[in-house]
Design a protein around this motif. Structure first.
Motif, PDB file in Angstrom:
ATOM      1  N   LEU A  42      -5.469   6.620   8.749  1.00  0.00           N
ATOM      2  CA  LEU A  42      -4.211   7.735   9.994  1.00  0.00           C
ATOM      3  C   LEU A  42      -5.135   8.628  10.350  1.00  0.00           C
ATOM      4  N   TRP A  86      -4.015   0.239   9.271  1.00  0.00           N
ATOM      5  CA  TRP A  86      -2.639   0.719   9.119  1.00  0.00           C
ATOM      6  C   TRP A  86      -1.451  -0.269   8.557  1.00  0.00           C
ATOM      7  N   GLU A 136       0.552  13.349  11.815  1.00  0.00           N
ATOM      8  CA  GLU A 136      -0.178  14.448  11.357  1.00  0.00           C
ATOM      9  C   GLU A 136       0.664  14.459  10.534  1.00  0.00           C
ATOM     10  N   GLN A 196      -5.188   7.553   4.325  1.00  0.00           N
ATOM     11  CA  GLN A 196      -5.256   8.480   4.635  1.00  0.00           C
ATOM     12  C   GLN A 196      -6.698   8.337   5.691  1.00  0.00           C
ATOM     13  N   GLN A 219      -0.146  12.391   6.961  1.00  0.00           N
ATOM     14  CA  GLN A 219      -1.120  12.460   7.310  1.00  0.00           C
ATOM     15  C   GLN A 219      -1.104  13.395   5.911  1.00  0.00           C
TER      16      GLN A 219
END
Length: 269
Positions: free
Chosen positions: A158, A181, A249, A155, A252
């Protein structure tokens, strides 16, 4: 059709309806009996705690009633379905093996026995639930703590990638973010694999595994390497890269919901 034939037909229909209703109710007992048998099989040869012994004793008292229901059939086999006595009695009425009066007598006896089973099982299930209990907090935390940490790291990665969307000449920093990532992806796969492989080693009762399995399945469903590889392929293509911002988005956000679910399950503070 003569009036007595109509009456006879109606009696048959009512008998079958009563038997079907009782059969459906009796079938609800099957998973409870299966759970009791599985529990007692796991505990076979062990010294039982008082509550565990209560389950065993209660089932022992119930067993003769179950056997009597089985004996309602002419031929008994281990492969018989749980509701075989009901099925056979209904069939005997349909094929004319027994008349209405004979089936009525057998029906009343069978329903009395099945009601007794259902009633006694209500109490045994309460005893079983007390014995099985819940998975201790420490075990729940041990199962999920590595995943929780890995998802938390992902998280953060991201968040960094999303921040860099708004920067000029962001290709190099996006590549750096994608390498993080990638590392997160490997860690998540490793921890998911390890968790699933080790799950049986915790000695958790089968009935208590369901919420843990569901959360693991949620973790697998939310964790999406497809998005990662799709995004890798378009880095450097400015317009296409921007199109992925909303997808990341959303990802996440879903990941945040999953983390909250894991924290709730583990009571992590």
């Amino acid at each position: 059709m003569a009036n007595n034939e109509i009456c006879h037909f109606s009696e048959r229909e009512l008998l079958i309806r009563d038997l079907e209703e009782a059969r459906e109710k009796y079938l609800e007992c099957e998973p409870i009996i299966r759970a009791i048998k599985q529990f007692l099989a796991r505990k076979h040869g062990e010294i039982l705690e008082k509550q565990e012994q209560d389950v065993k004793n209660s089932y022992k008292e119930l067993h003769p009633v179950l056997e009597e229901i089985q004996r309602e059939r002419g031929n008994i086999s281990e492969d018989d379905p749980f509701d075989a006595s009901f099925i056979d009695l209904i069939a005997s009425l349909d094929n004319g093996e027994y008349g209405v009066s004979e089936v009525t007598e057998k029906k009343e006896h069978l329903i009395r026995l099945s009601n007794e089973v259902c009633r006694k099982l209500d109490g045994i299930k309460l005893q079983l639930d007390c014995v099985i209990g819940v998975v201790p907090k420490a075990i729940r935390l041990e199962i999920f703590q590595n995943l929780l940490r890995a998802f938390g790291d992902l998280q953060e990665t991201l968040a960094g990638i999303l921040y860099n969307f708004d920067r000029d000449n962001n290709e190099s920093v996006l590549v750096e973010g994608m390498m993080k990532w990638a590392a997160n992806t490997g860690t998540v796969i490793s921890f998911l694999t390890e968790t699933i492989l080790n799950l049986n080693g915790y000695g958790i009762e089968e009935e208590q595994l369901e919420p843990i399995d569901k959360l693991l399945n949620r973790s697998i469903a939310v964790y999406s390497p497809d998005l990662f590889f799709d995004f890798v392929r378009i880095i450097g293509k400015t317009e296409e890269t921007i199109d992925y911002k909303e997808k990341i988005e959303d990802y996440q956000r879903d990941l945040g919901i999953l983390i909250d679910e894991i924290m709730s399950m583990t009571e992590y503070k």
